[in-house]
Design an enzyme around this catalytic site. Structure first.
Site, PDB file in Angstrom:
ATOM      1  N   LYS A  34      -1.404 -12.596  -6.029  1.00 36.81           N
ATOM      2  CA  LYS A  34      -2.164 -11.949  -4.946  1.00 36.81           C
ATOM      3  C   LYS A  34      -2.403 -10.473  -5.263  1.00 36.81           C
ATOM      4  O   LYS A  34      -3.518  -9.978  -5.176  1.00 36.81           O
ATOM      5  CB  LYS A  34      -1.401 -12.054  -3.637  1.00 36.81           C
ATOM      6  CG  LYS A  34      -1.929 -11.137  -2.533  1.00 36.81           C
ATOM      7  CD  LYS A  34      -1.194 -11.271  -1.231  1.00 36.81           C
ATOM      8  CE  LYS A  34       0.016 -10.413  -1.129  1.00 36.81           C
ATOM      9  NZ  LYS A  34      -0.203  -9.004  -0.776  1.00 36.81           N
ATOM     10  N   ASN A  35      -1.328  -9.771  -5.664  1.00 29.72           N
ATOM     11  CA  ASN A  35      -1.438  -8.314  -5.820  1.00 29.72           C
ATOM     12  C   ASN A  35      -2.116  -7.908  -7.116  1.00 29.72           C
ATOM     13  O   ASN A  35      -2.381  -6.729  -7.326  1.00 29.72           O
ATOM     14  CB  ASN A  35      -0.056  -7.661  -5.685  1.00 29.72           C
ATOM     15  CG  ASN A  35       0.426  -7.756  -4.241  1.00 29.72           C
ATOM     16  OD1 ASN A  35      -0.360  -8.063  -3.336  1.00 29.72           O
ATOM     17  ND2 ASN A  35       1.705  -7.539  -4.033  1.00 29.72           N
ATOM     18  N   CYS A 128       1.486  -0.767   9.085  1.00 30.20           N
ATOM     19  CA  CYS A 128       1.603  -2.210   9.289  1.00 30.20           C
ATOM     20  C   CYS A 128       3.053  -2.492   9.682  1.00 30.20           C
ATOM     21  O   CYS A 128       3.848  -1.585   9.917  1.00 30.20           O
ATOM     22  CB  CYS A 128       1.239  -2.957   8.009  1.00 30.20           C
ATOM     23  SG  CYS A 128       2.429  -2.627   6.721  1.00 30.20           S
ATOM     24  N   ARG A 133       2.773   3.415   5.589  1.00 29.77           N
ATOM     25  CA  ARG A 133       1.841   3.201   4.466  1.00 29.77           C
ATOM     26  C   ARG A 133       0.877   4.383   4.264  1.00 29.77           C
ATOM     27  O   ARG A 133      -0.327   4.233   4.322  1.00 29.77           O
ATOM     28  CB  ARG A 133       1.063   1.909   4.630  1.00 29.77           C
ATOM     29  CG  ARG A 133       1.841   0.684   5.024  1.00 29.77           C
ATOM     30  CD  ARG A 133       2.855   0.205   3.994  1.00 29.77           C
ATOM     31  NE  ARG A 133       2.319  -0.353   2.786  1.00 29.77           N
ATOM     32  CZ  ARG A 133       1.982  -1.641   2.627  1.00 29.77           C
ATOM     33  NH1 ARG A 133       2.074  -2.451   3.653  1.00 29.77           N
ATOM     34  NH2 ARG A 133       1.523  -2.085   1.476  1.00 29.77           N
ATOM     35  N   PRO A 134       1.381   5.612   4.073  1.00 22.53           N
ATOM     36  CA  PRO A 134       0.487   6.765   3.856  1.00 22.53           C
ATOM     37  C   PRO A 134      -0.244   6.655   2.522  1.00 22.53           C
ATOM     38  O   PRO A 134       0.097   5.811   1.686  1.00 22.53           O
ATOM     39  CB  PRO A 134       1.453   7.941   3.854  1.00 22.53           C
ATOM     40  CG  PRO A 134       2.760   7.376   3.455  1.00 22.53           C
ATOM     41  CD  PRO A 134       2.793   5.970   3.980  1.00 22.53           C
ATOM     42  N   VAL A 135      -1.263   7.494   2.352  1.00 22.29           N
ATOM     43  CA  VAL A 135      -2.059   7.456   1.115  1.00 22.29           C
ATOM     44  C   VAL A 135      -2.233   8.842   0.501  1.00 22.29           C
ATOM     45  O   VAL A 135      -3.146   9.065  -0.295  1.00 22.29           O
ATOM     46  CB  VAL A 135      -3.448   6.821   1.356  1.00 22.29           C
ATOM     47  CG1 VAL A 135      -3.330   5.337   1.663  1.00 22.29           C
ATOM     48  CG2 VAL A 135      -4.200   7.561   2.458  1.00 22.29           C
ATOM     49  N   LEU A 137      -0.706  10.277  -1.813  1.00 29.91           N
ATOM     50  CA  LEU A 137      -0.642  10.340  -3.290  1.00 29.91           C
ATOM     51  C   LEU A 137      -1.988   9.969  -3.906  1.00 29.91           C
ATOM     52  O   LEU A 137      -2.421  10.547  -4.916  1.00 29.91           O
ATOM     53  CB  LEU A 137       0.462   9.416  -3.810  1.00 29.91           C
ATOM     54  CG  LEU A 137       1.894   9.782  -3.382  1.00 29.91           C
ATOM     55  CD1 LEU A 137       2.883   8.736  -3.882  1.00 29.91           C
ATOM     56  CD2 LEU A 137       2.282  11.165  -3.879  1.00 29.91           C
ATOM     57  N   ASP A 321       9.330  -7.005  -2.526  1.00 35.94           N
ATOM     58  CA  ASP A 321       8.647  -8.213  -2.030  1.00 35.94           C
ATOM     59  C   ASP A 321       9.515  -9.455  -2.121  1.00 35.94           C
ATOM     60  O   ASP A 321       9.115 -10.511  -1.645  1.00 35.94           O
ATOM     61  CB  ASP A 321       7.344  -8.442  -2.805  1.00 35.94           C
ATOM     62  CG  ASP A 321       6.331  -7.363  -2.529  1.00 35.94           C
ATOM     63  OD1 ASP A 321       5.328  -7.281  -3.264  1.00 35.94           O
ATOM     64  OD2 ASP A 321       6.551  -6.563  -1.596  1.00 35.94           O
ATOM     65  N   ARG A 413      -1.540 -15.115   4.300  1.00 31.71           N
ATOM     66  CA  ARG A 413      -2.053 -13.934   3.597  1.00 31.71           C
ATOM     67  C   ARG A 413      -1.621 -13.943   2.142  1.00 31.71           C
ATOM     68  O   ARG A 413      -2.335 -13.487   1.271  1.00 31.71           O
ATOM     69  CB  ARG A 413      -1.516 -12.658   4.264  1.00 31.71           C
ATOM     70  CG  ARG A 413      -2.138 -12.330   5.599  1.00 31.71           C
ATOM     71  CD  ARG A 413      -1.696 -10.965   6.063  1.00 31.71           C
ATOM     72  NE  ARG A 413      -1.852 -10.012   4.976  1.00 31.71           N
ATOM     73  CZ  ARG A 413      -0.965  -9.046   4.725  1.00 31.71           C
ATOM     74  NH1 ARG A 413       0.103  -8.917   5.469  1.00 31.71           N
ATOM     75  NH2 ARG A 413      -1.175  -8.208   3.736  1.00 31.71           N
TER      76      ARG A 413
HETATM   77  C1  EPZ Z   1       1.901  -2.623  -3.268  1.00 29.98           C
HETATM   78  O1  EPZ Z   1       1.705  -1.945  -2.046  1.00 29.98           O
HETATM   79  C2  EPZ Z   1       1.890  -4.109  -2.913  1.00 29.98           C
HETATM   80  N1  EPZ Z   1       0.609  -4.463  -2.310  1.00 29.98           N
HETATM   81  C3  EPZ Z   1       3.024  -4.430  -1.929  1.00 29.98           C
HETATM   82  O2  EPZ Z   1       3.026  -5.830  -1.716  1.00 29.98           O
HETATM   83  C4  EPZ Z   1       4.343  -4.023  -2.587  1.00 29.98           C
HETATM   84  O3  EPZ Z   1       5.392  -4.257  -1.684  1.00 29.98           O
HETATM   85  C5  EPZ Z   1       4.301  -2.542  -2.972  1.00 29.98           C
HETATM   86  O4  EPZ Z   1       3.173  -2.296  -3.853  1.00 29.98           O
HETATM   87  C6  EPZ Z   1       5.563  -2.093  -3.689  1.00 29.98           C
HETATM   88  O5  EPZ Z   1       5.758  -2.868  -4.828  1.00 29.98           O
HETATM   89  C7  EPZ Z   1      -0.474  -4.631  -3.116  1.00 29.98           C
HETATM   90  O6  EPZ Z   1      -0.407  -4.497  -4.327  1.00 29.98           O
HETATM   91  C8  EPZ Z   1      -1.741  -5.014  -2.431  1.00 29.98           C
HETATM   92  P1  EPZ Z   1       3.322   1.613  -2.833  1.00 29.98           P
HETATM   93  P2  EPZ Z   1       1.419  -0.335  -2.055  1.00 29.98           P
HETATM   94  O7  EPZ Z   1       2.176   2.555  -2.775  1.00 29.98           O
HETATM   95  O8  EPZ Z   1       0.581   0.021  -3.204  1.00 29.98           O
HETATM   96  C9  EPZ Z   1       5.008   5.082  -0.166  1.00 29.98           C
HETATM   97  C10 EPZ Z   1       3.227  -7.806  -0.460  1.00 29.98           C
HETATM   98  O9  EPZ Z   1       4.098  -8.267   0.291  1.00 29.98           O
HETATM   99  N2  EPZ Z   1       3.736   5.773  -0.421  1.00 29.98           N
HETATM  100  O10 EPZ Z   1       4.036   1.410  -4.144  1.00 29.98           O
HETATM  101  O11 EPZ Z   1       0.968   0.040  -0.706  1.00 29.98           O
HETATM  102  C11 EPZ Z   1       4.803   3.865   0.726  1.00 29.98           C
HETATM  103  O12 EPZ Z   1       4.756   4.243   2.081  1.00 29.98           O
HETATM  104  C12 EPZ Z   1       2.839  -6.339  -0.372  1.00 29.98           C
HETATM  105  O13 EPZ Z   1       2.610  -8.459  -1.327  1.00 29.98           O
HETATM  106  C13 EPZ Z   1       3.600   7.084   0.017  1.00 29.98           C
HETATM  107  O14 EPZ Z   1       4.511   7.629   0.614  1.00 29.98           O
HETATM  108  O15 EPZ Z   1       2.915   0.206  -2.281  1.00 29.98           O
HETATM  109  C14 EPZ Z   1       6.003   3.023   0.419  1.00 29.98           C
HETATM  110  O16 EPZ Z   1       7.108   3.458   1.184  1.00 29.98           O
HETATM  111  C15 EPZ Z   1       3.648  -5.602   0.676  1.00 29.98           C
HETATM  112  N3  EPZ Z   1       2.431   7.730  -0.210  1.00 29.98           N
HETATM  113  C16 EPZ Z   1       6.252   3.318  -1.066  1.00 29.98           C
HETATM  114  O17 EPZ Z   1       5.528   4.517  -1.367  1.00 29.98           O
HETATM  115  C17 EPZ Z   1       1.372   7.143  -0.860  1.00 29.98           C
HETATM  116  O18 EPZ Z   1       0.324   7.798  -1.059  1.00 29.98           O
HETATM  117  C18 EPZ Z   1       5.740   2.221  -1.981  1.00 29.98           C
HETATM  118  O19 EPZ Z   1       4.361   2.061  -1.694  1.00 29.98           O
HETATM  119  C19 EPZ Z   1       1.529   5.806  -1.308  1.00 29.98           C
HETATM  120  C20 EPZ Z   1       2.720   5.145  -1.085  1.00 29.98           C
END
Ligand code: EPZ
Length: 460
Positions: A34-35, A128, A133-135, A137, A321, A413
């Protein structure tokens, strides 16, 4: 009773009944990741020609991503597990909020759109069930590449100033090895002017798969899968025919299904190197895992399941996950286990439902202390998020008596027909059409899944 299995493109209010304590046997086929699928679909926006993506799982999130890409002007056609995508004509039209807010991966499209068009407007993905889930970065990296990024009224407005409106290469350090930020910035950098370095990059297999997809279109990317990725921008990418990797989390979920029901099962295709941490923990719990054929794993349960501590970490650490699925397993392991969730701030919501099934779990901050009990007992439970719903299915397989699970839109999903695959392994379960109020009334629907109700298939 007709099997009312909801196809991923259409949400329904079905309910899953599980009669526990059956032994599983046989072999299960693992679907595409999926990812990887979601981010490769976003990556197809980089290409002004036809792209063929193979081994795409049939999931609600993939259907939703297809809707979002269609809204951006992309032509998409689905034939079985093949997606034919053409992003020759993409507009700056904004992806619809009600879709983007429920599928975090859609935000990653900001990188390719900005790189292609020099401008992008993408709604902020909402929080969610598992966290805010901030962005920041993603945004900080795009700014480093010369984009002017403003967030107004929940919309991220990004523009590339400068002569040819082209992003420029930059040295970027990620405070946290974010998967999405690494993917967004790597995609943006493929068409930037000059060289981009991403330090403290995420190393997940899905990041490597995206890099390989982009390279198959002519992108110049080195170091994917390590902490430092170097991308040299090129003027244009070309068409490709690419097959994505198998889903390591689905594979891990089935390995846990074998362990929790004390069954010997095999699964393929799987890339065992992607599951090092998961296999190490299953072996610590007492199972044997053998690679008995290329791209195939077999689990042979131990005499008993031994309590083991788990700490989720960025790859190659133990994957967040898989945390909920292991918690289900550890509820009936001998002894006390401590599970620490360090990646997301709110990913222990399955504790309450597991305790309703007779588990003995206490939460202290981001730690769950799991005291093993001899047996779980079936109960009506409600899923809160994708991996929590998988944990409840696993718990139901091991529990004494009947478990009824609502909130299956979460399951759809991320798992392709999980109930059917488990039935084929001998599990006693049935998916029944529920009454709408049955589910609506009880299920706390998080942003990421609400669209599953309105998900129409764009991938006919
Ligand atoms: C990806 O989410 C996956 N989703 C998630 O899978 C997975 O759990 C996650 O990576 C961690 O491995 C997809 O690939 C679509 P992150 P992503 O950015 O990219 C914080 C599932 O169940 N963060 O690595 O959103 C964030 O809040 C899903 O399949 C910031 O603070 O994960 C989190 O605490 C759930 N600022 C941590 O980093 C940012 O700008 C990890 O998030 C970005 C992230």
């Amino acid at each position: 009773m007709k099997d009312n299995h909801a196809s991923p493109e259409k949400a329904d209010n079905s309910i899953l009944h599980i009669w526990g304590r059956s032994t599983l046997q046989g072999h299960v086929k693992i679907s595409g990741a999926k990812n990887a699928a979601l981010v490769v679909m976003a990556g197809a926006l980089l290409c002004p020609e036809d792209c063929r993506i193979r081994n795409v799982p049939l999931l609600a999130d993939v259907a939703r991503m297809g809707q979002i890409l269609s809204a951006l002007g992309v032509k998409i056609e689905r034939n079985g597990d093949i997606l034919d995508v053409n992003a020759t004509e993409i507009g700056q039209s904004q992806a619809p909020y009600e879709l983007v807010s429920q599928l975090r991966a859609s935000f990653f499209a900001i990188g390719p759109i900005l790189a292609r068009l020099g401008a992008a407007q993408i709604p902020l993905p909402g929080g969610c069930a598992i966290g805010a889930r901030p962005v920041e970065l993603h945004v900080r990296g795009l700014r480093a590449m010369g984009a002017d990024v403003q967030i107004e009224h929940g919309i991220v407005h990004a523009y590339v100033t400068g002569p040819n409106r082209r992003l420029k290469g930059a040295k970027i350090y990620l405070d946290y090895p974010s998967v999405g930020a690494t993917e967004t910035l790597m995609m943006a950098a493929t068409l930037a002017d000059g060289e981009t370095t991403i330090d403290n990059a995420a190393q997940e297999p899905e990041v490597v798969d995206l890099a390989n997809f982009c390279r198959s279109m002519g992108a110049k990317i080195q170091g994917a899968g390590t902490k430092t990725i170097v991308i040299s921008g090129v003027p244009k990418l070309h068409s490709t025919d690419y097959s994505i990797i198998p889903d390591r989390i689905e594979a891990g979920t089935f390995l846990v299904a074998g362990a929790i029901t004390r069954s010997e099962i095999s699964l393929s295709p799987v890339i065992s190197d992607d599951l090092t941490a998961v296999m190490a923990k299953l072996r610590a719990i007492g199972a044997k895992i053998i690679a008995d054929a290329p791209y195939q794993l077999r689990i042979i349960p131990g005499e008993s399941n031994i309590a083991t501590d788990i700490e989720t970490l960025p790859y190659p650490g133990f994957p967040t996950d898989m945390q909920a699925q292991f918690m289900a397993l550890l509820t009936i392991s001998e002894g006390d286990s401590v599970i620490s969730e360090t990646v997301f701030e709110n990913r222990l919501r399955h504790v309450a439902e597991l305790n309703r099934m007779g588990a003995d779990i206490r939460v202290k901050g981001n730690h769950a202390i799991v005291r093993g009990v001899p047996m779980l007992s079936g109960a009506p439970v409600v899923a809160t998020d994708l991996r929590a719903s998988a944990a409840l299915v696993l718990a139901g397989l091991a529990a004494e008596g009947k478990t009824t699970i609502q909130g299956l839109q979460h399951l759809d999903r991320g798992y392709e027909r999980l109930d059917v695959k488990l039935q084929q392994l001998g599990a006693k379960l049935q998916r029944i059409q529920g009454e709408p109020e049955d589910v609506e009334a009880n299920v706390e629907v998080d942003n990421e899944s609400a669209a599953s109700k309105s998900t129409e298939s764009a991938l006919k």
